[in-house]
Scaffold this active site. Structure first.
Site, PDB file in Angstrom:
ATOM      1  N   PHE A 414       0.668  -1.497   0.376  1.00 16.21           N
ATOM      2  CA  PHE A 414      -0.445   0.357  -0.411  1.00 16.21           C
ATOM      3  C   PHE A 414       0.995   1.365  -0.262  1.00 16.21           C
ATOM      4  CE2 PHE A 414      -2.706  -3.035   1.503  1.00 16.21           C
ATOM      5  CZ  PHE A 414      -4.324  -3.012   1.132  1.00 16.21           C
ATOM      6  N   GLU A 415       2.085   1.227   0.666  1.00 19.80           N
ATOM      7  CA  GLU A 415       3.088   2.109   0.648  1.00 19.80           C
ATOM      8  C   GLU A 415       3.639   2.213  -0.936  1.00 19.80           C
ATOM      9  OE1 GLU A 415       3.267   4.668   3.061  1.00 19.80           O
ATOM     10  OE2 GLU A 415       2.177   3.446   4.190  1.00 19.80           O
ATOM     11  N   SER A 416       3.948   1.604  -1.602  1.00 10.99           N
ATOM     12  CA  SER A 416       4.534   1.809  -3.529  1.00 10.99           C
ATOM     13  C   SER A 416       6.108   2.173  -2.570  1.00 10.99           C
ATOM     14  CB  SER A 416       3.480   2.424  -4.117  1.00 10.99           C
ATOM     15  OG  SER A 416       4.140   3.780  -3.380  1.00 10.99           O
TER      16      SER A 416
END
Length: 562
Positions: A414-416
């Site tokens: 989700f953070e990438s």
């Protein structure tokens, strides 16, 4: 991809409630507020754009600054924002044209001297009153053993000074960004405000009346003299050490440069002086180090001295907190009349003599055992259940459990990955997997750019450490969690922040003994909004955390094994 950790100003708001949510009147962005709140802030109310609220809640819009428009911070494409100019919640701010590129100025020597005196010097990591390791001049360690500190222990005072200078950059940046360029401050004025922000946190300064009044054009000396002394409470009590730090002196401006933010942001950090020509003379108190460690460990709020709401009280020997009777009864407390004389009739002394296993609800800084549990008492987060006996070992001797590979994989998804520093939508430098840089150019990162994914993973694991600390500290040891349940909660706390997780109904329900799977399924999906809007990415993340939480495992992660 936007880092959700950066973007999220989370609250578990129900979807049918539009108040404080985003709206659009024609093509103008706004926020759903009561018409009275909108007009008192200079905004314009528009009917018909907040359909789920009462008729007095309408879409409030406003122009601001030099060609700016009030809007939620995550929709400001320039990244050049100012607080204190717009109505509504703290996330609804003035979005100005162009970009904010000036580097915040470093504070002067007088500011450094003031902060050092009140922080005190600690050469080796030591747990503060809530178990968080601290070292140097008030440096809160990001890892259990303060591994991010680029010096060996014990520190010298020179090394601690370097560390403090680096720590202050975050607060120099928020004071620089949050105060309008039209506000003229000299180096001492700027320094005093940075000292204040370092003490109470950027979140509190950003939403304060002090910053709002400065941005509204009021006289800086008057504003400082009236507003800084209000920040004298912790845990509902006035602390002498905080009174000492709030008395300030003003000095004459010494000139300006074309890049005004860079040259003239200074606060009221005066030199020692007994000169009668200085309107407000700094009073320098020597505060013992243990006192100051306690002060910095608490959550601060600007409570006026004549306001008892959320302040301490005592009903026939039983400690309590002054809150509305309805809030007291809904939390299982008992209201007592006559002990909160400065507030309305419905504000009474709320006590809850029993909590947990033989505990009593009282303010955290009055709990002599040091063994406190959140979520079991009415009132503010600092009013906690004080249990008998010693608290569980601090993170210095019994560290929180390290999250498993499934948790790290979830967060990374989700953070990438970003291999070199970039500015997020609110102008903060970010790199790796959602790492918020603490120094310009992310110089605290022990890797060169562009980073590899392996290096970013190492950095992420270090960044996750504070979230593991707060989840381990805030959930009572009677709650048993496996590695997936624990990891899902750490992912959530990493995303929304420990302050939000600590005061949440999720933690409260777990500590009351409710079924963890049921609590996670009910509570995690509520944390899906940013700046008043439901974000699909947050909905997906919460669902993934619930799925991980429900995945069986025989490995126990909480309470930590010592």
């Amino acid at each position: 991809m936007i880092s959700f950790t950066t973007l999220l100003l989370a609250s578990a708001a129900l979807v049918q409630a539009a108040i404080n949510d985003a709206c659009t009147a024609g093509s103008t962005p706004g926020v759903c507020l009561t018409t009275a709140s909108c007009s008192s802030s200079g905004g314009t109310s528009h009917a018909g754009f907040c359909p789920n609220d009462p008729t007095n809640v309408q879409c409030c819009t406003k122009t601001c600054g030099s060609g700016g428009t009030c809007r939620f911070s995550n929709t400001c494409t320039t990244g050049n924002t100012q607080t204190g100019l717009c109505p509504g919640p703290s996330g609804f701010i003035c979005c100005l044209p162009g970009s904010s590129t000036c580097t915040p100025p470093a504070v002067n020597a007088a500011t450094i001297s003031l902060i050092k005196q009140f922080e005190g010097f600690v050469p080796s990591p030591a747990p503060d009153p809530i178990g968080l390791p601290t070292v140097g001049y008030g440096h809160l360690c990001q890892t259990t053993n303060c591994a991010e500190v680029p010096f060996s222990f014990p520190l010298t005072t020179a090394q601690a000074s370097t560390l403090l200078t680096n720590d202050l950059k975050t607060f120099e940046r928020c004071i620089t960004n949050d105060i309008s360029n039209s506000v003229r401050l000299n180096a001492n004025q700027y320094g005093a405000l940075v000292s204040w922000a370092f003490n109470v946190g950027c979140g509190n300064t950003r939403s304060s009346t002090l910053v709002s009044r400065l941005n509204a054009g009021q006289n800086p000396n008057t504003v400082a003299a009236e507003e800084l002394p209000k920040w004298n409470r912790a845990g509902g009590q006035v602390l002498p050490g905080l009174l000492a730090t709030s008395r300030t002196a003003s000095h004459s401006p010494s000139g300006f440069s074309p890049c005004y933010k860079k040259a003239t942001r200074a606060v009221w950090v005066p030199k020692r002086s007994a000169s009668p020509s200085i309107p407000y003379t700094q009073v320098w108190y020597l505060v013992p180090l243990p006192t100051m460690l306690s002060i910095y460990a608490l959550l601060f709020s600007a409570v006026a001295t004549n306001a008892a709401l959320n302040g301490p009280c005592n009903a026939a020997g039983t400690p309590g907190v002054c809150i509305p009777t309805s809030s007291c009864s809904s939390s299982g407390g008992t209201s007592h009349s006559g002990f909160c004389p400065n507030d309305p009739a419905n504000i009474k002394c709320c006590t809850k003599p029993t909590c947990g296993s033989g505990g009593t609800c009282q303010f955290e800084n009055t709990c002599s055992s040091g063994n406190t549990v959140s979520g079991l008492c009415p009132g503010p987060p600092s009013f906690k259940c004080c249990l008998p006996g010693k608290s569980k070992p601090s993170s210095g001797s019994c560290g929180p459990t390290t999250v498993n590979a499934a948790t790290v994989s979830l967060i990374k998804g989700f953070e990438s990955f970003v291999d070199k520093p970039y500015l997020d939508p609110v102008g903060l430098e970010t790199v790796g997997y959602g790492h918020l840089c603490k120094r310009p150019g992310c110089k605290e990162v022990p890797f060169s750019f562009p980073m590899t994914e392996t290096q970013a993973t190492t950095l992420l694991q270090s960044d996750i450490s504070p979230a593991t600390t707060c989840i381990s500290a805030d959930i009572v040891d009677t709650v048993k969690l496996n590695e997936n349940q624990y990891g899902a909660l750490v992912s959530w706390a990493f995303n929304v922040g420990c302050g939000n997780s600590r005061g949440s109904s999720l933690i409260s329900r777990l500590n009351k003994g409710e079924d963890p799977n049921a609590v996670a399924a009910d509570e995690l999906p509520k944390w899906r909004k940013a700046s008043g809007k439901v974000l699909p990415g947050l909905v997906t993340r919460r669902n993934s955390e619930v799925s991980l939480f429900k995945k069986p495992s025989s490995v126990t992660a909480h309470p930590p094994s010592c």
